[in-house]
Design an enzyme around this catalytic site. Structure first.
Site, PDB file in Angstrom:
ATOM      1  N   ASP A 190       0.826  -1.198   0.000  1.00 37.61           N
ATOM      2  CA  ASP A 190       0.000   0.000   0.000  1.00 37.61           C
ATOM      3  C   ASP A 190       0.869   1.261   0.000  1.00 37.61           C
ATOM      4  OD1 ASP A 190      -2.403  -1.666   0.424  1.00 37.61           O
ATOM      5  OD2 ASP A 190      -1.532  -1.961   2.400  1.00 37.61           O
TER       6      ASP A 190
ATOM      7  N   HIS B 288      -4.690  -3.278   6.560  1.00 36.58           N
ATOM      8  CA  HIS B 288      -4.509  -3.575   5.137  1.00 36.58           C
ATOM      9  C   HIS B 288      -5.865  -3.997   4.586  1.00 36.58           C
ATOM     10  CE1 HIS B 288      -2.833  -4.882   1.376  1.00 36.58           C
ATOM     11  NE2 HIS B 288      -3.231  -6.125   1.577  1.00 36.58           N
TER      12      HIS B 288
END
Length: 329
Positions: free
Chosen positions: A154, A182
């Site tokens: 990410d 996440h």
């Protein structure tokens, strides 16, 4: 020197297939100035684990690597837990958590029994944050700080989106932050990020001059990037995930470059950002001597506070559900 021993679970899967080549070759020179790589300076023993139905596939992977397969987890330096139960169509999130609690309880117990107490454990399999927390709770003799989960993918996605917007490379962007889970509640934060534009380092907000994009489409794009890749490829983000794992482990092994911090899911105990304790939450960290520390003193505005609290709420709910299953798993 003594071999570095690395465990990879889910070793017959597509993420591991991309990852194992990079580990075995020791080739990850994409992040100057750290041109050496984790594992590249010492002999390597790979411990590759997967479920019984995947053994034939795994044998093929081993043949390709022409490396070692060891039956026990003894003397591990690094454990990369890629394998997990994926969410299937019609599966409730509670069912997904229940299945993964069983997997990560057993993996944590095995690490507790066989691995070095200095082992660094990186959880990749989703839901990564809560899986990591369960593994840690199941390995009480290994310090909680030795467990981390992957939010580097990410982090890398956020850097790339800024770079694409400004027409620079991702290496010109530093100090983005992924806060929290996440998942689609994660908060990609560039309030403290810097970008090198024509030789001058400036803040991302100053460089882009488009607050609505940074608070809107940018965040959504990073949050939903995994789903977008699956929609386009019909498969998950294996190549970029493998690269992010290498980035994550390399920084654990060699430390973060001076003046830079990275995002990593770590135990929230002792944080100064109002995140509840006993969560595996992604924070900005710096790493030295294989030890991470929170980046302290970053001002948090109201917009960020709301986003950070939202993802903490999701993680708290996940933890509560997982802990319910832990005693019976």
């Amino acid at each position: 020197g003594e071999p570095i021993r690395v465990l990879v679970t889910g070793a017959a899967g597509q993420i591991a297939y991309s990852l194992l080549y990079s580990i075995a070759k020791g080739d990850n020179r994409l992040h100057p100035p750290c041109t050496k790589t984790f594992l590249s300076l010492q002999p390597l023993v790979l411990v590759l684990l997967d479920i019984t139905p995947m053994m034939t596939v795994l044998e093929g992977v081993v043949m390709e690597l022409q490396d070692f397969f060891l039956p026990l987890l003894r003397d591990l330096d690094i454990a990369i837990l890629v394998g997990s139960m994926p969410r299937r169509e019609g599966m409730e999130r509670k069912d997904l958590l229940k299945a993964n609690v069983k997997i990560f309880k057993s993996q944590g117990a095995a690490l507790d029994k066989y691995a070095k107490k200095s082992v660094k454990v990186v959880v990749v399999g989703n839901p990564a944050n809560t899986n990591c927390l369960i593994a840690s709770k199941s390995a009480p003799s290994i310090p909680k700080e030795n467990f981390s989960c992957l939010t580097r993918l990410d982090h890398n996605r956020a850097k790339s989106q800024i770079a694409l917007k400004l027409g620079v490379t991702a290496n010109d962007v530093k100090n983005v932050i992924i806060w929290g889970n996440h998942s689609s509640t994660q908060y990609p934060d560039v309030n403290h990020a810097k970008v090198n534009v024509k030789g001058k380092e400036v803040g991302v907000y100053e460089a882009i001059k488009d607050d609505s994009w940074l608070k809107g489409d940018f965040i959504l794009t990073v949050q939903q990037r995994g789903a977008a890749v699956i929609k386009a490829r019909k498969l998950s983000s294996a190549m970029s995930a493998a690269k992010a794992i290498c980035d994550h482990v390399r920084d654990i092994w060699f430390g973060t470059p001076a003046g830079e911090f990275v995002s990593m899911g770590v135990i929230s105990d002792g944080n100064s950002y109002g995140v509840p304790e006993d969560l595996l939450y992604s924070f900005p960290v710096v790493i030295k001597d294989k030890t991470w520390k929170f980046v302290e003193g970053l001002p948090i505005n109201d917009f960020s506070r709301e986003k950070m609290d939202l993802t903490a709420k999701e993680l708290t709910e996940e933890k509560e559900t997982a802990v319910e299953f832990l005693s019976s798993a």
